[in-house]
Write an enzyme that holds these catalytic residues in place. Structure first.
Site, PDB file in Angstrom:
ATOM      1  N   SER A   1      -3.717 110.770 -26.538  1.00  0.00           N
ATOM      2  CA  SER A   1      -4.056 111.526 -25.319  1.00  0.00           C
ATOM      3  C   SER A   1      -3.316 112.858 -25.286  1.00  0.00           C
ATOM      4  CB  SER A   1      -3.669 110.711 -24.079  1.00  0.00           C
ATOM      5  OG  SER A   1      -4.368 109.500 -24.067  1.00  0.00           O
TER       6      SER A   1
ATOM      7  N   ILE B   1      -9.926 107.929 -37.449  1.00  0.00           N
ATOM      8  CA  ILE B   1     -10.911 109.004 -37.604  1.00  0.00           C
ATOM      9  C   ILE B   1     -12.288 108.424 -37.966  1.00  0.00           C
ATOM     10  CG2 ILE B   1     -11.466 111.159 -38.820  1.00  0.00           C
ATOM     11  CD1 ILE B   1      -8.940 111.145 -36.853  1.00  0.00           C
ATOM     12  N   SER B   2     -13.219 108.587 -37.020  1.00  0.00           N
ATOM     13  CA  SER B   2     -14.567 108.044 -37.211  1.00  0.00           C
ATOM     14  C   SER B   2     -15.237 108.716 -38.406  1.00  0.00           C
ATOM     15  CB  SER B   2     -15.430 108.301 -35.976  1.00  0.00           C
ATOM     16  OG  SER B   2     -14.873 107.668 -34.858  1.00  0.00           O
TER      17      SER B   2
ATOM     18  N   GLN C   1     -31.157  85.471  -5.406  1.00  0.00           N
ATOM     19  CA  GLN C   1     -30.748  86.801  -4.967  1.00  0.00           C
ATOM     20  C   GLN C   1     -29.461  87.278  -5.658  1.00  0.00           C
ATOM     21  OE1 GLN C   1     -29.427  87.641  -0.875  1.00  0.00           O
ATOM     22  NE2 GLN C   1     -31.225  88.959  -0.704  1.00  0.00           N
TER      23      GLN C   1
ATOM     24  N   GLU D   1     -12.585 110.137 -27.500  1.00  0.00           N
ATOM     25  CA  GLU D   1     -12.922 111.472 -26.963  1.00  0.00           C
ATOM     26  C   GLU D   1     -12.340 111.654 -25.554  1.00  0.00           C
ATOM     27  OE1 GLU D   1     -16.715 113.162 -27.958  1.00  0.00           O
ATOM     28  OE2 GLU D   1     -16.935 111.801 -29.641  1.00  0.00           O
TER      29      GLU D   1
END
Ligand SMILES: Cc1cc2nc3c(=O)[nH]c(=O)nc-3n(C[C@H](O)[C@H](O)[C@H](O)COP(=O)(O)OP(=O)(O)OC[C@H]3O[C@@H](n4cnc5c(N)ncnc54)[C@H](O)[C@@H]3O)c2cc1C
Length: 380
Positions: free
Chosen positions: A132, A157-158, A280, A364
């Site tokens: 962060s 890391i994508s 319901q 992100e």
């Protein structure tokens, strides 16, 4: 005001949704078991233009604006979130820095191969000691003649294990603090001194691989500096802003799929001699899911439109991401509840979504960071 997507975008969205539901989702178990995406599916995705979504047509891409891209991201949220994750990490944060800041030479060098899917892209800022707190990264880039020498470690890391290109953020001038940050185009597979570590073992989003990337005296050509030297934290992070709108759209697609599965289940599952849809308590869960879908969709559409209008969306991108990802977690929880015991079983798509969606509140920028961005902007 016209809230309808233009016809051409609706058609593109329908094509991608159909691909996700008819080609990818039936192979979900295979992706889960092998933790990899079948190469032929990636090829099909490339054939549909998914790797060139954000790349201008002159470089072989589809050149969609943000509204069009997000319409596609919503479709990518359906079917298999890991598969959608591979494509969207490439098309959003992996590509947007180069499209926005790249020189003509850099674009010619990389974009055509990225648009065809031959070169998968990713974005690397996060480090073990700064997530962060991204302004505090330690990876250093030191200029030496016509190269920058990079040292440091990125993690989570994508796409790193399959990436041909990473946009890497490093410190070029420590004296300037977070203003001394620069971006680099790094080819991890062919650059000595760059090493991709062990693939992360994750809770969900199987097939969307992430890993550490280690830089040990890696020499990156000065020609691969992306944007101005010392572009600073704000500009570097600007690459993520647009990605956040895309995550809101993907979340909306995932919620729509969970709602569709829940409605179908509620109509066919019988207890006490009637479909559970007659109760319901179940109807209220479905109604709450629909409210989440509709509010999230209106938000991403508005913010995507703002991006295409050239407006500053820093606050609103965070509003959209926060709302949609938090809503998705609640929708996923309700979908498991509507499915009952079946929703807890490995062979249920609902169980997979329940695990997969959790990541969207973290990467992100976590939900807390989105709230900080919103509040700071309000108080500025
Ligand atoms: C699967 C996966 C893929 C990823 N892909 C990428 C990628 O492609 N590229 C990339 O660069 N990064 C990537 N990331 C990293 C991701 O962006 C970070 O994990 C995220 O930003 C959070 O950082 P952290 O994990 O260090 O958590 P931390 O920053 O340690 O946060 C821990 C907790 O503290 C909270 N927190 C922290 N600071 C504050 C504060 N000031 N106020 C209130 N609460 C606070 C957070 O909200 C969170 O709840 C990925 C992560 C994962 C898990």
């Amino acid at each position: 005001m016209d809230f309808n997507l233009p016809d051409d975008l609706r058609e593109v969205q329908a094509t991608i949704r159909d691909f996700m539901l008819s080609r990818v989702e039936p192979r979900a178990h295979e992706i889960e078991d092998s933790n990899s995406v079948p190469p032929e599916l990636l090829k099909e995705a490339a054939g549909l233009g998914l790797f060139g979504l954000s790349i201008p047509e002159e470089y072989g891409g589809v050149g969609l604006g943000m509204l069009g891209r997000c319409a596609v991201y919503e479709a990518l949220g359906q079917g298999h979130m890991g598969f959608g994750g591979v494509v969207s990490a490439h098309a959003s944060i992996g590509t947007s820095g180069l499209v926005k800041l790249g020189t003509e030479e850099q674009k010619q060098r990389f974009l055509p191969r990225m648009a065809s899917g031959e070169c998968v892209a990713g974005f690397a800022i996060t480090e073990p000691s700064s997530g962060s707190d991204a302004a505090n990264i330690r990876t250093r880039a030191v200029k030496k003649d016509d190269v920058y020498v990079l040292n440091g470690t990125k993690h989570y890391i994508s796409n790193a294990p399959i990436a041909g290109l990473l946009t890497v953020i490093a410190i070029t001038d420590p004296a300037r603090g977070s203003r001394g940050m620069s971006a680099f185009l790094v080819e991890p597979q062919s650059t000595p001194g760059v090493r991709v570590g062990k693939i992360d073992e994750k809770m969900g989003q199987k097939g969307a691989l992430s890993a550490e990337v280690i830089f040990e005296d890696a020499e990156i050509p000065a020609a691969n500096l992306l944007g101005p030297e010392h572009m600073g934290y704000r500009e570097a992070l600007g690459i993520l802003t647009a990605g956040r709108v895309g995550i809101a759209a993907r979340s909306t697609g995932a919620m729509q799929r969970l709602l569709d599965l829940s409605v179908a289940h509620a109509k066919t599952r019988e207890q006490f001699g009637q479909p559970i849809a007659e109760f319901q308590a179940v109807q209220f869960m479905l109604a709450e899911m629909e409210i989440a879908v509709q509010t999230s969709r209106v938000l991403w559409q508005k913010v995507a439109w703002m991006v295409d209008e050239g407006q500053d969306v820093r606050r609103m991108a965070s509003v959209a991401k926060y709302h949609a990802t938090e809503a998705l977690s609640q929708v996923a929880d309700k979908a498991v509840q509507v499915a009952g015991g079946m929703g807890y079983m490995k062979d249920s798509p609902v169980e997979r979504y329940y695990r997969d969606q959790r990541l969207l509140r973290i990467y992100e920028g976590t939900s807390e960071i989105q709230k900080i961005i919103i509040a700071r902007d309000l108080l500025a």
